[in-house]
Write an enzyme that holds these catalytic residues in place. Structure first.
Site, PDB file in Angstrom:
ATOM      1  CE  LYS A  32      39.573  36.869  51.480  1.00 48.81           C
ATOM      2  NZ  LYS A  32      39.484  37.082  50.036  1.00 48.81           N
ATOM      3  CB  SER A  89      36.481  34.256  51.490  1.00 45.71           C
ATOM      4  OG  SER A  89      35.552  33.767  50.551  1.00 45.71           O
ATOM      5  CG  ASN A 143      31.007  40.066  45.667  1.00 49.12           C
ATOM      6  OD1 ASN A 143      29.869  40.432  45.945  1.00 49.12           O
ATOM      7  ND2 ASN A 143      31.566  40.293  44.503  1.00 49.12           N
ATOM      8  N   GLY A 201      36.007  40.223  47.875  1.00 40.80           N
ATOM      9  CA  GLY A 201      37.065  39.567  48.657  1.00 40.80           C
ATOM     10  C   GLY A 201      36.672  39.378  50.109  1.00 40.80           C
ATOM     11  CG  ASP A 230      31.962  38.262  40.668  1.00 40.25           C
ATOM     12  OD1 ASP A 230      31.941  39.447  41.021  1.00 40.25           O
ATOM     13  OD2 ASP A 230      32.705  37.402  41.187  1.00 40.25           O
ATOM     14  CG  HIS A 231      35.235  40.604  39.112  1.00 40.03           C
ATOM     15  ND1 HIS A 231      35.890  41.758  39.469  1.00 40.03           N
ATOM     16  CD2 HIS A 231      35.019  39.918  40.262  1.00 40.03           C
ATOM     17  CE1 HIS A 231      36.075  41.766  40.785  1.00 40.03           C
ATOM     18  NE2 HIS A 231      35.545  40.672  41.294  1.00 40.03           N
ATOM     19  CG  ASP A 236      34.500  32.171  44.175  1.00 39.82           C
ATOM     20  OD1 ASP A 236      34.160  31.005  44.446  1.00 39.82           O
ATOM     21  OD2 ASP A 236      34.957  32.485  43.061  1.00 39.82           O
ATOM     22  N   GLY A 290      40.685  35.708  46.829  1.00 38.24           N
ATOM     23  CA  GLY A 290      41.470  34.484  47.009  1.00 38.24           C
ATOM     24  C   GLY A 290      41.726  34.131  48.466  1.00 38.24           C
ATOM     25  CB  SER A 315      33.519  34.755  37.323  1.00 40.90           C
ATOM     26  OG  SER A 315      33.838  33.407  37.012  1.00 40.90           O
TER      27      SER A 315
HETATM   28  P1  13P Z   1      36.765  35.867  47.893  1.00 39.70           P
HETATM   29  O1  13P Z   1      37.903  35.386  47.064  1.00 39.70           O
HETATM   30  O2  13P Z   1      37.240  36.501  49.157  1.00 39.70           O
HETATM   31  O3  13P Z   1      35.752  34.830  48.165  1.00 39.70           O
HETATM   32  O4  13P Z   1      36.041  37.038  47.076  1.00 39.70           O
HETATM   33  C1  13P Z   1      35.167  36.717  46.031  1.00 39.70           C
HETATM   34  C2  13P Z   1      34.780  37.898  45.219  1.00 39.70           C
HETATM   35  O5  13P Z   1      35.028  39.040  45.541  1.00 39.70           O
HETATM   36  C3  13P Z   1      34.060  37.613  43.971  1.00 39.70           C
HETATM   37  O6  13P Z   1      33.837  38.759  43.217  1.00 39.70           O
HETATM   38  O1  G3H Z   2      36.526  37.499  42.064  1.00 37.88           O
HETATM   39  C1  G3H Z   2      36.531  36.547  41.304  1.00 37.88           C
HETATM   40  C2  G3H Z   2      35.787  35.329  41.629  1.00 37.88           C
HETATM   41  O2  G3H Z   2      36.342  34.678  42.742  1.00 37.88           O
HETATM   42  C3  G3H Z   2      35.636  34.439  40.419  1.00 37.88           C
HETATM   43  O3  G3H Z   2      36.809  33.808  40.068  1.00 37.88           O
HETATM   44  O4  G3H Z   2      37.089  34.016  37.579  1.00 37.88           O
HETATM   45  O5  G3H Z   2      38.072  32.105  38.848  1.00 37.88           O
HETATM   46  O6  G3H Z   2      35.611  32.247  38.493  1.00 37.88           O
HETATM   47  P1  G3H Z   2      36.907  33.006  38.661  1.00 37.88           P
HETATM   48 ZN    ZN Z   3      35.373  40.225  43.290  1.00 35.87          ZN
END
Ligand code: 13P
Ligand code: G3H
Ligand code: ZN
Length: 375
Positions: free
Chosen positions: A194, A224, A304, A222, A83-84, A306, A191, A50
């Protein structure tokens, strides 16, 4: 093996009917753990950062960590992905840095000063996404766009309602922007928190979107799973607990030692308790692996992850610090964190079906991809 593009990795995944994990990284241990898992299972890989991660690690550090990883693990076809990406300029910065893929998240207006970022209109999303696509494709770099809003980081959207992706709009969006992959909102959120009870993922919507845009790989953010055994384990590393002895005398247990407290001090006791406990994880549910697999059967190619990595790392570190409080060499707790990520990624690679696929194709250089876009 050089870095490859997201487009190539996802198009190959579409041919093979599998999904590829996109894992967020911020530091060396995460990168090493993820690459080791991919190398061992012969899987293609997407490593994503990110812009916050880029800021944390530093542009040059991230770039060179990636370079070191590709040299150390030459058999792993890997896309380095932003990412984003919040705006055009930051996508451009990452491309200059050597990223082979960027996401422009045009679904929200990140330039807004509001804490709750307003959702962008369809037209504005198309405009910024197209600007990034036109720029990136000149260099052979792939682009992921997003349509709809997810929860989590994005439920800050001013409307406060999650806008699931409209399949008709998805079709128009892809046509008007030329994105290589599309992130869809189907009920997942970012996060650890969820779902409270039962995960509700709109797989029917994925199916319909895939029917409308069968040649565009879909991205599931999202994703995870926030496994319960992991959150429970995390919650066992208790610094302070409260209890009562056989005579009903209240005490605080601080790292295994009981401190008795007079009833009069119960407010202070509760305060101390809250202080140490307020950050522990509440009951929560993530996205079940079966839902992701159903998504993969219906056109999801990039998944994805994280939060699961964050939970793994923190649990591993706490386990060392809690059970061996005398340790203070960072290697003593960072090595287990690297191992934890490695194990997690192995599990995801097997579940997403990308194991054994890294030798299926020859990587195309950015130069070659540039030609593909010129046609
Ligand atoms: P999680 O928070 O579910 O791991 O999703 C991460 C994500 O979408 C990063 O872009
Ligand atoms: O979707 C976002 C990712 O989990 C990245 O999060 O901006 O805290 O690195 P971050
Ligand atoms: Zn994301």
């Amino acid at each position: 093996m050089p870095l490859v593009t997201l487009k190539q990795i996802l198009d190959e995944a579409a041919k093979g009917g599998y999904g590829v994990g996109a894992f967020n990284v911020n530091n060396m241990e995460q990168i090493q753990g993820i690459f080791k898992a991919a190398q061992e299972l012969e899987s293609p890989l997407i490593i994503q950062a990110s812009f916050n991660a880029v800021k944390y690690a530093g542009l040059k550090f991230l770039q060179h960590l990636m370079k070191a990883a590709t040299e150390t693990y030459p058999d792993v076809p890997v896309a380095l992905h932003l990412d984003h990406g919040p705006d055009f300029d930051r996508c451009k910065t990452c491309i200059e840095l050597g990223f082979t893929s960027v996401m422009i998240d045009g679904s929200l207006d990140y330039s807004s000063k509001e804490k709750k970022k307003p959702a962008r209109s369809f037209e504005d999303n198309v405009a910024v996404t197209k600007q990034v696509v036109d720029y990136s494709h000149q260099f052979g770099v792939s682009v992921e766009g997003e349509l709809g809003t997810l929860g989590g980081i994005e439920d800050e959207a001013s409307a406060q309602k999650v806008m699931l992706t409209d399949p008709e709009q998805a079709n128009a969006f892809v046509e008007q922007t030329g994105v290589d992959a599309l992130a869809v909102a189907i009920g997942t959120s970012h996060g650890a928190y969820k779902f409270k009870e039962k995960p509700i993922i709109d797989i029917e919507r994925v199916k319909t979107i895939h029917e409308k845009i069968p040649n565009t790989p879909l991205v599931m953010h999202g994703s995870s799973s926030v496994p319960m055994e992991l959150t429970e384990k995390l919650n066992t590393f208790i610094v302070v607990s409260k209890g009562k002895d056989d005579e009903g005398g209240p005490y605080i247990d601080f790292l295994g030692k009981k401190y008795y407290i007079d009833q009069d001090y119960s407010i202070a006791r509760d305060m101390v308790y809250d202080l140490f406990f307020k950050n522990r994880l509440k009951k929560t549910m993530g996205v079940p692996i079966e839902s992701i697999q159903m998504g993969i059967r219906n056109g999801v190619r990039k998944i994805n992850v994280d939060t699961d990595g964050r939970l793994m790392v923190t649990t591993a570190i706490l386990e060392v610090l809690y059970s061996q409080p005398e340790k203070f060499d960072p290697r003593d707790y960072l090595e287990p964190s690297r191992e934890a990520i490695y194990n997690m990624v192995k599990g995801k690679i097997l579940a997403f079906g990308s194991a054994g696929r890294s030798k299926d194709y020859k990587p195309k250089s950015l130069k070659r991809m540039k030609k593909v876009y010129e046609k």
